[in-house]
Scaffold this motif. Structure first.
Motif, PDB file in Angstrom:
ATOM      1  N   GLU A 253       0.647  -1.150  -0.010  1.00 59.14           N
ATOM      2  CA  GLU A 253       0.097  -0.054  -0.055  1.00 59.14           C
ATOM      3  C   GLU A 253       0.951   1.124   0.068  1.00 59.14           C
ATOM      4  O   GLU A 253       0.341   2.241  -0.653  1.00 59.14           O
ATOM      5  CB  GLU A 253      -0.942  -0.127   1.266  1.00 59.14           C
ATOM      6  N   LYS A 254       1.805   1.190   0.601  1.00 50.57           N
ATOM      7  CA  LYS A 254       2.948   2.457   0.693  1.00 50.57           C
ATOM      8  C   LYS A 254       3.422   2.666  -0.775  1.00 50.57           C
ATOM      9  O   LYS A 254       3.527   3.850  -1.074  1.00 50.57           O
ATOM     10  CB  LYS A 254       4.099   1.997   1.457  1.00 50.57           C
ATOM     11  N   GLN A 256       2.022   1.743  -3.403  1.00 52.11           N
ATOM     12  CA  GLN A 256       0.967   2.192  -4.370  1.00 52.11           C
ATOM     13  C   GLN A 256       0.669   3.672  -4.158  1.00 52.11           C
ATOM     14  O   GLN A 256       0.514   4.523  -5.038  1.00 52.11           O
ATOM     15  CB  GLN A 256      -0.094   1.281  -4.113  1.00 52.11           C
ATOM     16  N   ARG A 257       0.909   4.303  -2.905  1.00 50.71           N
ATOM     17  CA  ARG A 257       0.545   5.612  -2.568  1.00 50.71           C
ATOM     18  C   ARG A 257       1.679   6.331  -3.035  1.00 50.71           C
ATOM     19  O   ARG A 257       1.461   7.200  -3.989  1.00 50.71           O
ATOM     20  CB  ARG A 257       0.565   5.727  -1.038  1.00 50.71           C
ATOM     21  N   GLU A 258       3.097   5.912  -3.051  1.00 52.30           N
ATOM     22  CA  GLU A 258       4.114   6.491  -3.586  1.00 52.30           C
ATOM     23  C   GLU A 258       4.213   6.720  -5.261  1.00 52.30           C
ATOM     24  O   GLU A 258       4.156   7.737  -5.855  1.00 52.30           O
ATOM     25  CB  GLU A 258       5.466   5.944  -3.235  1.00 52.30           C
ATOM     26  N   LYS A 260       1.036   6.775  -6.982  1.00 53.77           N
ATOM     27  CA  LYS A 260       0.241   7.837  -7.312  1.00 53.77           C
ATOM     28  C   LYS A 260       0.544   9.153  -7.036  1.00 53.77           C
ATOM     29  O   LYS A 260       0.293  10.021  -7.804  1.00 53.77           O
ATOM     30  CB  LYS A 260      -1.117   7.203  -6.369  1.00 53.77           C
ATOM     31  N   GLU A 261       1.373   9.220  -6.195  1.00 53.65           N
ATOM     32  CA  GLU A 261       1.744  10.534  -5.651  1.00 53.65           C
ATOM     33  C   GLU A 261       2.667  11.197  -6.607  1.00 53.65           C
ATOM     34  O   GLU A 261       2.964  12.236  -6.996  1.00 53.65           O
ATOM     35  CB  GLU A 261       2.427  10.586  -4.280  1.00 53.65           C
TER      36      GLU A 261
END
Length: 375
Positions: A253-254, A256-258, A260-261
């Protein structure tokens, strides 16, 4: 591909007639297009200063063309071809339109200033663009490289790629003593996996394997075992040519967040960079054409003398007709060449700034459009 030449001839009777004949020839043969190129009267000063300015203009012309070339290259590397074509504008119009309808920008480059001051203004402008191009390119390249690196990590085959969307949290067992591992199994080894996985270590939970996902070549199977047995299971699985992947939802999840950001950040940087390239391409191109105009003026004064009395023309020729056009010009303006009786019209002469270091009976500057060919 088109060749653009800026030429200048004195306004004596013979030259005026030659210009009129040139225009008639062009009209009949369609070898080229001819436009009047209007240059205002700039401040001449003394001859020594004019010679110095001529050298400065030659150097600055080369620098400006280099910066323009680098800007074009960045546009090619950053944008799609259709976007590049849409953004190659000068003062909001196409570059050929701008050149063929050139008007000196007196607000930006006041004709009341000495030529040396105009050179300094353009030099400062071009040098600032060159410096910013380096820094902005570095920022955009860094963001783009970070995104590509992460996408490489998350992409690829099932052995290395992100398993987001393929594995659900409820597919895995995580407790004080038990854990789930993920095995990547070739499609031809499915039966082999089912027969072997329980025997790969002593503490595998019987019948715990589930196929969670498969692509054209491999499948992802879960298996549950005691945590203390993970090392042995991995070693035995590797011997049997099964790739074992540990999976952490929090890490996934980390990442994936990175991702997207970074995508959002890259899009923002892209929009900013493209806008900057568009604006500054226009500014540098306009500065470049003003430099060409200033060079035509200075060389006309140095060649034809005072009072200022010359005609500047822009010739736009298809490249395959350029050599024939040059021969026509040489014939029309042979009367301007003091060496015509003893040598060919065009002879090599070390006069800074002239077209390809060649001497012409008339003044000629080449506008190199090769860098602007985005086809």
């Amino acid at each position: 591909m088109r060749d653009l030449w800026l030429i200048s001839v004195p306004l004596d009777k013979t030259s005026v007639k030659s210009v009129e004949k040139l225009q008639r020839i062009i009209g009949k043969t369609n070898q080229a297009s001819c436009y009047k190129f209007t240059i205002p009267d700039l401040k001449v000063g003394i001859l020594d200063s004019l010679l110095s300015v001529s050298d400065e203009l030659y150097t600055l012309d080369a620098l400006t063309e280099s910066v323009l070339n680098k800007t074009c290259q960045r546009m090619r590397e950053t944008m799609e071809q259709d976007q590049v074509m849409a953004n190659v504008l000068a003062d909001g119009v196409g570059i050929l339109n701008y050149v063929t309808n050139f008007h000196w920008d007196k607000a930006k480059y006041p004709t009341s200033l000495p030529l040396s001051s105009l050179v300094n203004i353009i030099n400062k402008e071009v040098s600032q663009v060159e410096t910013e191009l380096k820094s902005r390119s570095a920022v955009y390249n860094s963001v783009n490289a970070s995104l590509q690196c992460l996408e490489h990590t998350l992409g690829g085959s099932l052995q290395t790629c992100s398993l987001n969307g393929m594995v659900r949290r409820e597919d895995l067992v995580v407790s004080e003593y038990l854990t789930s591992l993920l095995a990547v199994v070739s499609r031809g080894d499915y039966v082999n996996w089912e027969q072997k996985y329980e025997s790969l270590s002593e503490f595998v939970v019987p019948r715990s394997s589930r196929k969670l996902y498969e692509d054209g070549e491999r499948g992802i199977f879960s298996v549950t075992l005691f945590k203390r047995d993970v090392y042995e299971f991995k070693a035995k699985a590797q011997e049997s040519k099964f790739t074992v992947r540990e999976y952490c939802f929090d890490l996934e999840e980390k990442q994936q967040r990175e991702w997207k950001e970074l995508r959002v950040h890259r899009k923002q940087q892209y929009d900013v960079f493209v806008h900057w390239l568009k604006v500054n391409f226009s500014q540098v191109f306009m500065a470049w054409i003003h430099l060409k105009a200033a060079r035509v003026f200075v060389e006309s004064v140095l060649r034809y003398g005072l009072p200022v009395n010359y005609q500047a023309l822009l010739l736009q020729s298809d490249r395959k007709c350029s050599e024939k056009m040059r021969q026509e010009l040489a014939s029309l303006f042979v009367h301007l060449d003091p060496t015509a009786d003893v040598s060919e019209t065009d002879v090599t002469c070390d006069i800074p700034g002239l077209f390809q270091q060649e001497y012409f009976s008339y003044i000629c500057f080449y506008v190199n459009t090769n860098m602007l060919d985005f086809s």
